[in-house]
Design a protein around this motif. Structure first.
Motif, PDB file in Angstrom:
ATOM      1  N   ALA A  25       1.255  -1.281   0.111  1.00 41.85           N
ATOM      2  CA  ALA A  25      -0.117   0.148   0.000  1.00 41.85           C
ATOM      3  C   ALA A  25       0.763   1.454   0.003  1.00 41.85           C
ATOM      4  O   ALA A  25       1.761   0.891   1.043  1.00 41.85           O
ATOM      5  N   ASN A  26       0.107   2.136  -0.672  1.00 40.52           N
ATOM      6  CA  ASN A  26       0.873   3.629  -0.767  1.00 40.52           C
ATOM      7  C   ASN A  26       0.388   4.955  -0.515  1.00 40.52           C
ATOM      8  O   ASN A  26       0.614   5.983  -1.159  1.00 40.52           O
ATOM      9  N   TYR A  27      -0.481   4.609   0.717  1.00 39.78           N
ATOM     10  CA  TYR A  27      -1.428   5.585   0.434  1.00 39.78           C
ATOM     11  C   TYR A  27      -0.830   6.694   1.366  1.00 39.78           C
ATOM     12  O   TYR A  27       0.050   6.171   2.068  1.00 39.78           O
ATOM     13  N   ASN A  28      -0.809   8.555   0.719  1.00 39.73           N
ATOM     14  CA  ASN A  28      -0.212   9.146   1.088  1.00 39.73           C
ATOM     15  C   ASN A  28      -0.591  10.577   1.910  1.00 39.73           C
ATOM     16  O   ASN A  28      -2.211  10.720   1.352  1.00 39.73           O
ATOM     17  N   LEU A  29      -1.215   9.679   3.419  1.00 42.37           N
ATOM     18  CA  LEU A  29      -2.517  10.766   4.133  1.00 42.37           C
ATOM     19  C   LEU A  29      -2.475  12.315   3.281  1.00 42.37           C
ATOM     20  O   LEU A  29      -2.754  12.838   3.253  1.00 42.37           O
ATOM     21  N   ALA A  30      -0.999  13.215   3.075  1.00 40.39           N
ATOM     22  CA  ALA A  30      -0.651  14.217   3.122  1.00 40.39           C
ATOM     23  C   ALA A  30      -1.367  15.173   1.635  1.00 40.39           C
ATOM     24  O   ALA A  30      -2.486  15.504   1.779  1.00 40.39           O
ATOM     25  N   LEU A  31      -1.506  13.766   1.171  1.00 38.16           N
ATOM     26  CA  LEU A  31      -2.392  14.663  -0.237  1.00 38.16           C
ATOM     27  C   LEU A  31      -3.054  13.684  -0.366  1.00 38.16           C
ATOM     28  O   LEU A  31      -3.821  13.447  -1.477  1.00 38.16           O
ATOM     29  N   ASN A  32      -3.700  12.923   0.135  1.00 35.74           N
ATOM     30  CA  ASN A  32      -5.025  11.727   0.174  1.00 35.74           C
ATOM     31  C   ASN A  32      -4.779  10.661  -1.963  1.00 35.74           C
ATOM     32  O   ASN A  32      -5.888  11.354  -2.258  1.00 35.74           O
ATOM     33  N   THR A  33      -3.549  10.392  -1.706  1.00 35.00           N
ATOM     34  CA  THR A  33      -3.571   9.835  -2.830  1.00 35.00           C
ATOM     35  C   THR A  33      -2.919   8.592  -2.567  1.00 35.00           C
ATOM     36  O   THR A  33      -2.441   7.910  -1.455  1.00 35.00           O
ATOM     37  N   GLY A  34      -2.749   7.868  -3.781  1.00 39.13           N
ATOM     38  CA  GLY A  34      -2.234   6.574  -3.211  1.00 39.13           C
ATOM     39  C   GLY A  34      -3.745   5.277  -3.253  1.00 39.13           C
ATOM     40  O   GLY A  34      -4.572   5.380  -3.110  1.00 39.13           O
ATOM     41  N   THR A  35      -2.900   4.668  -2.897  1.00 42.75           N
ATOM     42  CA  THR A  35      -4.355   3.493  -1.580  1.00 42.75           C
ATOM     43  C   THR A  35      -3.546   2.601  -0.780  1.00 42.75           C
ATOM     44  O   THR A  35      -2.146   2.272  -0.150  1.00 42.75           O
ATOM     45  N   LYS A  36      -4.862   1.708  -0.515  1.00 42.45           N
ATOM     46  CA  LYS A  36      -4.381   1.194   1.076  1.00 42.45           C
ATOM     47  C   LYS A  36      -4.358  -0.333   1.278  1.00 42.45           C
ATOM     48  O   LYS A  36      -3.840  -1.022   1.937  1.00 42.45           O
ATOM     49  N   ASP A  37      -4.134  -0.445  -0.430  1.00 40.84           N
ATOM     50  CA  ASP A  37      -4.643  -2.194  -0.692  1.00 40.84           C
ATOM     51  C   ASP A  37      -2.877  -2.434  -1.313  1.00 40.84           C
ATOM     52  O   ASP A  37      -2.622  -1.837  -1.634  1.00 40.84           O
ATOM     53  N   ASP A  38      -2.273  -3.939  -0.005  1.00 43.08           N
ATOM     54  CA  ASP A  38      -1.711  -4.863  -0.821  1.00 43.08           C
ATOM     55  C   ASP A  38      -2.097  -4.906  -1.732  1.00 43.08           C
ATOM     56  O   ASP A  38      -3.717  -5.929  -2.047  1.00 43.08           O
ATOM     57  N   GLU A  39      -1.424  -5.325  -3.214  1.00 37.64           N
ATOM     58  CA  GLU A  39      -2.173  -5.862  -4.281  1.00 37.64           C
ATOM     59  C   GLU A  39      -0.627  -7.393  -4.982  1.00 37.64           C
ATOM     60  O   GLU A  39       0.457  -7.186  -4.582  1.00 37.64           O
ATOM     61  N   LEU A  40      -1.467  -8.312  -5.065  1.00 40.55           N
ATOM     62  CA  LEU A  40      -0.721  -9.489  -5.022  1.00 40.55           C
ATOM     63  C   LEU A  40      -0.320  -9.336  -6.733  1.00 40.55           C
ATOM     64  O   LEU A  40      -1.452  -9.845  -7.827  1.00 40.55           O
ATOM     65  N   MET A  41       1.097  -9.593  -7.196  1.00 43.03           N
ATOM     66  CA  MET A  41       1.101  -9.084  -8.577  1.00 43.03           C
ATOM     67  C   MET A  41       2.008 -10.593  -8.627  1.00 43.03           C
ATOM     68  O   MET A  41       3.067 -11.224  -8.520  1.00 43.03           O
ATOM     69  N   LYS A  42       1.585 -11.125 -10.265  1.00 43.76           N
ATOM     70  CA  LYS A  42       2.091 -12.369 -11.190  1.00 43.76           C
ATOM     71  C   LYS A  42       2.765 -11.757 -12.053  1.00 43.76           C
ATOM     72  O   LYS A  42       2.915 -10.825 -12.719  1.00 43.76           O
ATOM     73  N   LYS A  43       4.108 -12.761 -11.837  1.00 42.88           N
ATOM     74  CA  LYS A  43       4.769 -12.603 -13.115  1.00 42.88           C
ATOM     75  C   LYS A  43       5.807 -13.647 -13.580  1.00 42.88           C
ATOM     76  O   LYS A  43       5.145 -14.717 -12.607  1.00 42.88           O
ATOM     77  N   GLN A  44       5.970 -13.770 -14.504  1.00 40.74           N
ATOM     78  CA  GLN A  44       6.282 -15.236 -15.711  1.00 40.74           C
ATOM     79  C   GLN A  44       7.606 -14.611 -16.313  1.00 40.74           C
ATOM     80  O   GLN A  44       7.897 -13.663 -17.089  1.00 40.74           O
ATOM     81  N   ASP A  45       8.702 -15.319 -16.251  1.00 42.21           N
ATOM     82  CA  ASP A  45      10.297 -15.099 -16.847  1.00 42.21           C
ATOM     83  C   ASP A  45      10.631 -16.248 -17.406  1.00 42.21           C
ATOM     84  O   ASP A  45      10.031 -18.052 -16.824  1.00 42.21           O
ATOM     85  N   TRP A  46      11.404 -16.139 -18.415  1.00 47.07           N
ATOM     86  CA  TRP A  46      11.005 -17.622 -19.069  1.00 47.07           C
ATOM     87  C   TRP A  46      12.918 -17.476 -19.029  1.00 47.07           C
ATOM     88  O   TRP A  46      13.911 -17.034 -18.352  1.00 47.07           O
ATOM     89  N   TYR A  47      12.879 -18.971 -18.346  1.00 49.46           N
ATOM     90  CA  TYR A  47      14.365 -19.414 -18.890  1.00 49.46           C
ATOM     91  C   TYR A  47      14.571 -21.154 -19.669  1.00 49.46           C
ATOM     92  O   TYR A  47      13.542 -21.822 -20.339  1.00 49.46           O
TER      93      TYR A  47
END
Length: 248
Positions: free
Chosen positions: A171-193
């Motif tokens: 989460a990257n919520y900025n209280l002073a600017l009231n921007t961003g999100t309070k939520d954590d997010e699971l990000m999927k990734k796939q890499d080739w080998y």
């Protein structure tokens, strides 16, 4: 002497009166702070946070949330068995965040097995075939620095491997600017080998990289790329090229 005594008395009186006044002032200040009704607090993000519901976690850690029939091959024998080191035809799913294989033994009975205990898992996939997920430590090179599983798409002189993983974007919520999100997010990734003789190396797909990898069969591979025009950024396209090369 009498004059000096009077001066002394005069000098003492203010020193007695000041602490009394200071005490009364401090007491009043304390009462004012306790009984405030219109205190104005600035939005200082280093001191205060917003009162309200906590953030959520968006997404899921699974390769696929759907339970699929699978076979699990372990490094060690199961329990007291002297011969059995595998389970066949059991519902499984891969937890990429925890690096575990979930095995459903019943409606409300799920067993989680650490990836380090599993040699490989064969799982039905959405393409109508079976995918084999091999422990990354079955490979040397870059594979030793990873945890979890490689999906083996092609095997032979060159193995084509896909490494799925999950990371957390906090989460990257900025209280002073009231921007961003309070939520954590699971990000999927796939890499080739790619791997040769069990030495795995990270791979960025493209025509130049393919021809460098398959330099010993450059001419037929180049002709294949020219006539078949496979999409070298796609799973199907890469699988076609590696399958062709391994058959030469």
């Amino acid at each position: 002497m009498r004059f000096l005594f009077v001066l002394t008395i005069i000098g003492i009186v203010p020193s007695i009166a000041f602490p009394q006044a200071q005490t009364e002032y401090m007491s009043q200040t304390t009462r004012d702070r306790i009984n405030f009704t219109n205190l104005n607090i600035s939005n200082n993000a280093t001191l205060f946070s917003i009162k309200g519901p906590a953030g959520n976690v968006i997404g899921h850690p699974y390769l696929d949330t759907t339970w699929q029939a699978g076979n699990v091959k372990f490094y060690n024998r199961l329990g007291v068995s002297l011969t059995t080191d595998s389970l066949a035809g059991v519902p499984v799913r891969l937890d990429l965040l925890a690096n575990e294989v979930d095995i459903r033994a019943g409606a409300n009975n799920i067993k989680a097995v650490k990836a380090t205990a599993v040699r490989y898992v064969d799982i039905n996939n959405s393409f109508g075939t079976v995918s084999r997920y091999v422990n990354t430590h079955e490979y040397q090179g870059n594979g030793q620095a990873l945890t979890g599983f490689f999906e083996q798409l092609a095997t032979g002189k060159l193995d084509l491997l896909l490494y799925p993983s999950v990371s957390i974007r906090r989460a990257n919520y900025n209280l002073a600017l009231n921007t961003g999100t309070k939520d954590d997010e699971l990000m999927k990734k796939q890499d080739w080998y790619v791997a040769s003789a069990k030495q795995a190396t990270k791979f960025s797909p493209g025509k130049k990289a393919i021809l460098e990898l398959m330099a010993d069969k450059k001419e037929p591979v180049e002709a294949f790329l020219k006539t078949e025009k496979p999409d070298l950024k796609s799973r199907a396209g890469l699988l076609a090229v590696f399958t062709f090369y391994n058959r030469l």
